[in-house]
Design a protein around this motif. Sequence first.
Motif, short mmCIF file in Angstrom:
data_model
loop_
_atom_site.label_atom_id
_atom_site.label_comp_id
_atom_site.label_asym_id
_atom_site.label_seq_id
_atom_site.Cartn_x
_atom_site.Cartn_y
_atom_site.Cartn_z
N ARG A 11 41.29 43.45 43.37
CA ARG A 11 40.22 43.68 44.35
C ARG A 11 39.44 44.96 44.02
O ARG A 11 38.21 44.99 44.13
N THR A 12 40.16 46.02 43.62
CA THR A 12 39.46 47.27 43.32
C THR A 12 38.57 47.11 42.09
O THR A 12 37.44 47.62 42.05
N ARG A 13 39.06 46.40 41.08
CA ARG A 13 38.25 46.23 39.87
C ARG A 13 37.08 45.29 40.12
O ARG A 13 35.99 45.48 39.58
N ARG A 14 37.27 44.28 40.94
CA ARG A 14 36.18 43.38 41.29
C ARG A 14 35.11 44.14 42.09
O ARG A 14 33.90 43.97 41.87
N GLY A 15 35.57 45.02 42.99
CA GLY A 15 34.63 45.78 43.81
C GLY A 15 33.86 46.82 43.04
O GLY A 15 32.79 47.26 43.47
N ALA A 16 34.41 47.23 41.88
CA ALA A 16 33.75 48.28 41.09
C ALA A 16 32.64 47.73 40.19
O ALA A 16 31.85 48.50 39.64
N LEU A 17 32.58 46.41 40.03
CA LEU A 17 31.59 45.81 39.15
C LEU A 17 30.34 45.37 39.93
O LEU A 17 30.44 44.89 41.05
N ARG A 18 29.20 45.53 39.31
CA ARG A 18 27.94 45.02 39.85
C ARG A 18 27.53 43.78 39.06
O ARG A 18 27.93 43.63 37.89
N PRO A 19 26.78 42.90 39.66
CA PRO A 19 26.36 41.69 38.93
C PRO A 19 25.72 41.99 37.58
O PRO A 19 25.99 41.32 36.59
N PRO A 62 50.67 34.25 37.75
CA PRO A 62 49.70 33.78 36.75
C PRO A 62 50.26 33.93 35.33
O PRO A 62 51.02 34.85 35.04
N SER A 63 49.89 32.99 34.48
CA SER A 63 50.36 33.00 33.10
C SER A 63 49.64 34.09 32.31
O SER A 63 48.65 34.67 32.77
N GLU A 64 50.14 34.34 31.10
CA GLU A 64 49.49 35.33 30.23
C GLU A 64 48.07 34.89 29.87
O GLU A 64 47.16 35.72 29.77
N ARG A 65 47.88 33.58 29.68
CA ARG A 65 46.55 33.07 29.36
C ARG A 65 45.58 33.33 30.51
O ARG A 65 44.44 33.75 30.30
N ILE A 66 46.04 33.09 31.74
CA ILE A 66 45.20 33.33 32.92
C ILE A 66 44.87 34.80 33.05
O ILE A 66 43.73 35.19 33.32
N LEU A 67 45.86 35.65 32.85
CA LEU A 67 45.63 37.09 32.96
C LEU A 67 44.64 37.58 31.92
O LEU A 67 43.78 38.43 32.21
N ALA A 68 44.73 37.07 30.70
CA ALA A 68 43.79 37.45 29.66
C ALA A 68 42.38 37.05 30.04
O ALA A 68 41.41 37.79 29.81
N ALA A 69 42.24 35.87 30.65
CA ALA A 69 40.93 35.40 31.07
C ALA A 69 40.37 36.27 32.20
O ALA A 69 39.19 36.62 32.21
N ALA A 71 41.19 39.40 32.80
CA ALA A 71 40.88 40.71 32.22
C ALA A 71 39.52 40.69 31.54
O ALA A 71 38.74 41.64 31.65
N GLY A 72 39.22 39.60 30.84
CA GLY A 72 37.92 39.48 30.20
C GLY A 72 36.80 39.36 31.22
O GLY A 72 35.75 39.99 31.07
N GLY A 73 37.02 38.56 32.27
CA GLY A 73 36.01 38.39 33.29
C GLY A 73 35.69 39.69 34.02
O GLY A 73 34.53 39.95 34.35
N LEU A 74 36.71 40.49 34.25
CA LEU A 74 36.53 41.76 34.97
C LEU A 74 36.17 42.91 34.04
O LEU A 74 36.05 44.05 34.49
N ARG A 75 36.02 42.62 32.76
CA ARG A 75 35.64 43.62 31.75
C ARG A 75 36.63 44.80 31.76
O ARG A 75 36.24 45.97 31.69
N LEU A 76 37.92 44.48 31.82
CA LEU A 76 38.93 45.54 31.85
C LEU A 76 39.05 46.20 30.48
O LEU A 76 38.89 45.56 29.45
N SER A 77 39.36 47.47 30.50
CA SER A 77 39.66 48.17 29.25
C SER A 77 41.03 47.71 28.76
O SER A 77 41.76 47.01 29.48
N VAL A 78 41.40 48.09 27.56
CA VAL A 78 42.70 47.69 27.02
C VAL A 78 43.83 48.24 27.88
O VAL A 78 44.80 47.53 28.18
#
Length: 277
Positions: A11-19, A62-69, A71-78
Amino acid sequence: MDPAELAAFLRTRRGALRPEDVGLPRARRRRARGLRREEVAALANMSTDYYTRIEQQRGPRPSERILAAVAGGLRLSVDERDHLFRLAGHAVPHRLARTDRVNPGISAIFQRMDDTPAQIINLLGETLAQNRLSALLVGDQSRHAGLSRILAYRWFTDLAERRLFPVEDHAKHGRTITAQLRAAHSRDRTDPHVLAVVDALLKTSEEFAEIWSEHPVAGPYCEPKRIEHPQLGALEVHGHSLADPDQTQILMVFTAPSGSESHDKLQLLAVRGHQFV
């Protein structure tokens, strides 16, 4: 798995992103702070219901595949991605230890360094990029092919690699280089490139095999290096390292204290370097 912490983190990472941060248009009357759940789900290529259940602590782990997806969607750092995996109770993915392509961020800094020796290396000790002054100072390290691209292999198999350094410093350099290769091996014991160079050196170099068996460890501090330059003579330079955010590539810059003889020689290298080619 810690469902509450996982949900809160998302939720915090989703809230920190703008469209506009993820290439989405911003509606004129948009009230949502940050991205909507359906937007994250679309970016991660999954159903809105599935993503919503993760945030509401209603779904399975959630599976590792889901988490990777995600992470990519939320533009997370490594580092953020690794934290996400830990919250979900999964092992942290291996970070790529070898790549031949220079990362854009570190390349942008490197391109601006034309007045001091600089080079980009990966965790395996391969030189990916080298500016003119670096090549003049320590030789062209980007010209090698095969296993010779790796510093550890050259150090223990090619005597020419050692000519630039005083003989009394060879043992220290060999131990440091072996420790760096040990670190790469510890990060991923299945990396074929690491396994290939370790296997080759164990078969061809008794010196390497002896040091390797002692499990040397190198700290982050890089001691000053003494260089015996064929034209400039003796120099003492400091190596400063800047790691790329994903920790797979390092920008190494060589300097000497202002006013020192070594500093003057580096300046001479910059001005009259064409005479040393």
